[in-house]
Enzyme design. Sequence first.
Site, PDB file in Angstrom:
ATOM      1  N   ASP A  57      -3.983  -0.615  -7.113  1.00  0.00           N
ATOM      2  CA  ASP A  57      -4.488  -1.171  -5.861  1.00  0.00           C
ATOM      3  C   ASP A  57      -5.924  -1.696  -6.004  1.00  0.00           C
ATOM      4  O   ASP A  57      -6.903  -0.978  -5.803  1.00  0.00           O
ATOM      5  CB  ASP A  57      -4.396  -0.084  -4.783  1.00  0.00           C
ATOM      6  CG  ASP A  57      -4.700  -0.600  -3.399  1.00  0.00           C
ATOM      7  OD1 ASP A  57      -5.238  -1.713  -3.281  1.00  0.00           O
ATOM      8  OD2 ASP A  57      -4.418   0.124  -2.432  1.00  0.00           O
ATOM      9  N   SER A 110      -8.242  -1.533  -2.830  1.00  0.00           N
ATOM     10  CA  SER A 110      -8.890  -0.236  -2.597  1.00  0.00           C
ATOM     11  C   SER A 110     -10.035  -0.011  -3.581  1.00  0.00           C
ATOM     12  O   SER A 110     -11.132   0.394  -3.188  1.00  0.00           O
ATOM     13  CB  SER A 110      -7.884   0.903  -2.748  1.00  0.00           C
ATOM     14  OG  SER A 110      -7.006   0.914  -1.662  1.00  0.00           O
ATOM     15  N   TYR A 137      -1.868  -1.358   8.346  1.00  0.00           N
ATOM     16  CA  TYR A 137      -2.922  -2.335   8.643  1.00  0.00           C
ATOM     17  C   TYR A 137      -3.098  -2.482  10.147  1.00  0.00           C
ATOM     18  O   TYR A 137      -2.156  -2.269  10.918  1.00  0.00           O
ATOM     19  CB  TYR A 137      -2.546  -3.709   8.078  1.00  0.00           C
ATOM     20  CG  TYR A 137      -2.705  -3.824   6.586  1.00  0.00           C
ATOM     21  CD1 TYR A 137      -3.966  -3.845   6.006  1.00  0.00           C
ATOM     22  CD2 TYR A 137      -1.598  -3.925   5.753  1.00  0.00           C
ATOM     23  CE1 TYR A 137      -4.114  -3.966   4.633  1.00  0.00           C
ATOM     24  CE2 TYR A 137      -1.733  -4.039   4.373  1.00  0.00           C
ATOM     25  CZ  TYR A 137      -3.005  -4.063   3.830  1.00  0.00           C
ATOM     26  OH  TYR A 137      -3.152  -4.174   2.484  1.00  0.00           O
ATOM     27  N   ARG A 177       0.869  -1.196   0.000  1.00  0.00           N
ATOM     28  CA  ARG A 177       0.000   0.000   0.000  1.00  0.00           C
ATOM     29  C   ARG A 177       0.899   1.238   0.000  1.00  0.00           C
ATOM     30  O   ARG A 177       0.946   1.991   0.960  1.00  0.00           O
ATOM     31  CB  ARG A 177      -0.916   0.003   1.217  1.00  0.00           C
ATOM     32  CG  ARG A 177      -1.757  -1.249   1.449  1.00  0.00           C
ATOM     33  CD  ARG A 177      -2.558  -1.734   0.288  1.00  0.00           C
ATOM     34  NE  ARG A 177      -3.886  -1.224   0.093  1.00  0.00           N
ATOM     35  CZ  ARG A 177      -4.976  -1.577   0.763  1.00  0.00           C
ATOM     36  NH1 ARG A 177      -4.893  -2.412   1.751  1.00  0.00           N
ATOM     37  NH2 ARG A 177      -6.163  -1.087   0.460  1.00  0.00           N
ATOM     38  N   GLN A 215      -0.589   3.025  -5.956  1.00  0.00           N
ATOM     39  CA  GLN A 215      -2.014   3.325  -5.742  1.00  0.00           C
ATOM     40  C   GLN A 215      -2.877   3.039  -6.971  1.00  0.00           C
ATOM     41  O   GLN A 215      -3.990   2.535  -6.852  1.00  0.00           O
ATOM     42  CB  GLN A 215      -2.193   4.782  -5.308  1.00  0.00           C
ATOM     43  CG  GLN A 215      -2.215   4.905  -3.799  1.00  0.00           C
ATOM     44  CD  GLN A 215      -2.349   6.336  -3.327  1.00  0.00           C
ATOM     45  OE1 GLN A 215      -2.464   7.261  -4.124  1.00  0.00           O
ATOM     46  NE2 GLN A 215      -2.312   6.525  -2.034  1.00  0.00           N
TER      47      GLN A 215
HETATM   48  P1  NAD Z   1      -8.721  -3.759   5.709  1.00  0.00           P
HETATM   49  O1  NAD Z   1      -9.724  -4.113   4.662  1.00  0.00           O
HETATM   50  O2  NAD Z   1      -7.527  -4.620   5.896  1.00  0.00           O
HETATM   51  O3  NAD Z   1      -9.472  -3.670   7.123  1.00  0.00           O
HETATM   52  C1  NAD Z   1     -10.588  -2.830   7.278  1.00  0.00           C
HETATM   53  C2  NAD Z   1     -10.514  -2.059   8.561  1.00  0.00           C
HETATM   54  O4  NAD Z   1     -10.751  -2.917   9.668  1.00  0.00           O
HETATM   55  C3  NAD Z   1      -9.171  -1.393   8.848  1.00  0.00           C
HETATM   56  O5  NAD Z   1      -9.361   0.002   8.942  1.00  0.00           O
HETATM   57  C4  NAD Z   1      -8.736  -2.000  10.170  1.00  0.00           C
HETATM   58  O6  NAD Z   1      -8.041  -1.091  10.994  1.00  0.00           O
HETATM   59  C5  NAD Z   1     -10.062  -2.391  10.771  1.00  0.00           C
HETATM   60  N1  NAD Z   1      -9.990  -3.394  11.848  1.00  0.00           N
HETATM   61  C6  NAD Z   1      -9.246  -4.530  11.934  1.00  0.00           C
HETATM   62  N2  NAD Z   1      -9.488  -5.169  13.098  1.00  0.00           N
HETATM   63  C7  NAD Z   1     -10.425  -4.432  13.761  1.00  0.00           C
HETATM   64  C8  NAD Z   1     -11.094  -4.604  15.000  1.00  0.00           C
HETATM   65  N3  NAD Z   1     -10.842  -5.629  15.822  1.00  0.00           N
HETATM   66  N4  NAD Z   1     -11.998  -3.658  15.353  1.00  0.00           N
HETATM   67  C9  NAD Z   1     -12.260  -2.599  14.551  1.00  0.00           C
HETATM   68  N5  NAD Z   1     -11.666  -2.410  13.356  1.00  0.00           N
HETATM   69  C10 NAD Z   1     -10.759  -3.311  12.970  1.00  0.00           C
HETATM   70  O7  NAD Z   1      -8.291  -2.251   5.510  1.00  0.00           O
HETATM   71  P2  NAD Z   1      -7.970  -1.478   4.152  1.00  0.00           P
HETATM   72  O8  NAD Z   1      -9.173  -0.778   3.689  1.00  0.00           O
HETATM   73  O9  NAD Z   1      -7.325  -2.421   3.229  1.00  0.00           O
HETATM   74  O10 NAD Z   1      -6.933  -0.402   4.677  1.00  0.00           O
HETATM   75  C11 NAD Z   1      -5.811  -0.804   5.473  1.00  0.00           C
HETATM   76  C12 NAD Z   1      -4.867   0.346   5.650  1.00  0.00           C
HETATM   77  O11 NAD Z   1      -4.216   0.636   4.424  1.00  0.00           O
HETATM   78  C13 NAD Z   1      -5.506   1.640   6.115  1.00  0.00           C
HETATM   79  O12 NAD Z   1      -4.636   2.245   7.023  1.00  0.00           O
HETATM   80  C14 NAD Z   1      -5.597   2.453   4.869  1.00  0.00           C
HETATM   81  O13 NAD Z   1      -5.610   3.834   5.109  1.00  0.00           O
HETATM   82  C15 NAD Z   1      -4.307   2.020   4.169  1.00  0.00           C
HETATM   83  N6  NAD Z   1      -4.356   2.222   2.724  1.00  0.00           N
HETATM   84  C16 NAD Z   1      -3.288   2.844   2.126  1.00  0.00           C
HETATM   85  C17 NAD Z   1      -3.283   3.038   0.755  1.00  0.00           C
HETATM   86  C18 NAD Z   1      -2.130   3.692   0.064  1.00  0.00           C
HETATM   87  O14 NAD Z   1      -2.004   3.590  -1.087  1.00  0.00           O
HETATM   88  N7  NAD Z   1      -1.257   4.371   0.729  1.00  0.00           N
HETATM   89  C19 NAD Z   1      -4.348   2.573   0.002  1.00  0.00           C
HETATM   90  C20 NAD Z   1      -5.407   1.934   0.635  1.00  0.00           C
HETATM   91  C21 NAD Z   1      -5.400   1.742   1.998  1.00  0.00           C
END
Ligand code: NAD
Length: 417
Positions: free
Chosen positions: A159, A162, A258, A151, A156
């Site tokens: 991805d 996302s 994550y 990520r 991006q």
């Molecule tokens: P994900 O699908 O892996 O998980 C969804 C959400 O569930 C996450 O926000 C996680 O913190 C939450 N979660 C896990 N266990 C939990 C619990 N016990 N109780 C409550 N919530 C819980 O997440 P995602 O959408 O793939 O995103 C993961 C991370 O990656 C985030 O920090 C996001 O901002 C980041 N991200 C970065 C980029 C980039 O390009 N830089 C792109 C997409 C996402």
Amino acid sequence: MPALAGSSTPGGGEASEPFVDDSLPVATVGVVKETHPRERRVAVTPAVVPSLAKADLTVLVEAGAGAEAGFPDEAYRQKGATVVDRVEAFAADVLLRVRAAGAAPHASADLEALHHGQIVIGMLDPLFNPGACRDLAERKVTAFALELLPRITRAQAMDVLSSQATVAGYKAVLLAADALPKMFPLMTTAAGTMAPARVLVIGTGVAGLQAIATARRLGAVVEAYDVRPAAREEVESLGARFVELPLPSGDAQDADGYAKAQGEDFHRRQRELLGHVITANDVVITTALIPGRRAPLLITAGMVRGMAPGSVVVDLAAEHGGNCELSRPDDVAVEAGVRVFGPTDLPATVAHHASQMYAKNIVTFLLHLEEGGRLRLAPDDEISAKTLVCRGGEIVHPKVAEAIREQAGARSREGEG
Ligand code: NAD
């Protein structure tokens, strides 16, 4: 059984020069109709064909591959692709898929259609269903799992997690709004005032944030919770209230952004604290995931029974074990008048736009790998190194190799027990 590498990197890991694999030509790109039963998306849309043609790649599209997503064969032809039968599309040097291997279980005919040295790129569910990657390695296929993409800003545009989570978060709210016997917005009418629906979103990654935004657009009162403290600002910027739980959060996030896996004590306490928040809402949308693990259990059957009859739970983690004890993949459980949905195919239900975004992601990824009609693997390129699952008959991704070993260990323990 293919070899399981401990920590090998493409090209051997020693040289810093890009490794161009002459045995892996990238001249023809195949796009086939997806085989997963409810899959309506297509990996490549007509709009991205010219960017492949510009790199001298011939695009072979199986007749009807894009039909269910609203992309007819003629649209592909107009953009320079050749429409062929399934066998010809499968014979291409590179196959671009939406779901393959572990993400399309029971598609054994697809596996048999692959040839040695072929390159497969798509969603493979490599950590939750790693055995299917071992099957790919046995066929001497070179496979890249897009779920493993780092990520990072540079990646991006590739991805898929996302882009597809954006669609899932949006559609989860529409599903809930349709099932709820209430309207979402506040309505002041001559027949009385109807209070707005109350929506709780648990897990505010990409899907959760999109769910918040969509529920707000429909006029609901929204609150949201995540273990990552960094989530608060994003939740509030969308006009939702952040639910604060008195739980230790300092260790909640890993270096990749994550959520970290937590122990059972943490989850038990979390469920106790979430109980009263859940019962105060009409709709609960859960999206909580930990990469490569079973989804955390956040809602028990007892908590569902505490909700008002007619309430709705949509569990977007159902494919990976579920955040709700009652959710079943692609099924609806009914408990004390509360409906619990476990959809795993929401992006496929918005197939046109989901394919449009997916196609942009996967073609950007392929063009990143391709150089002069060959596969280019630079050992220090995080994007290819972190997504390459198998090559030359070997599982080369350490996490996938570990997942295969763990599953084999669990099976032999079951056998003994
Ligand atoms: P994900 O699908 O892996 O998980 C969804 C959400 O569930 C996450 O926000 C996680 O913190 C939450 N979660 C896990 N266990 C939990 C619990 N016990 N109780 C409550 N919530 C819980 O997440 P995602 O959408 O793939 O995103 C993961 C991370 O990656 C985030 O920090 C996001 O901002 C980041 N991200 C970065 C980029 C980039 O390009 N830089 C792109 C997409 C996402």
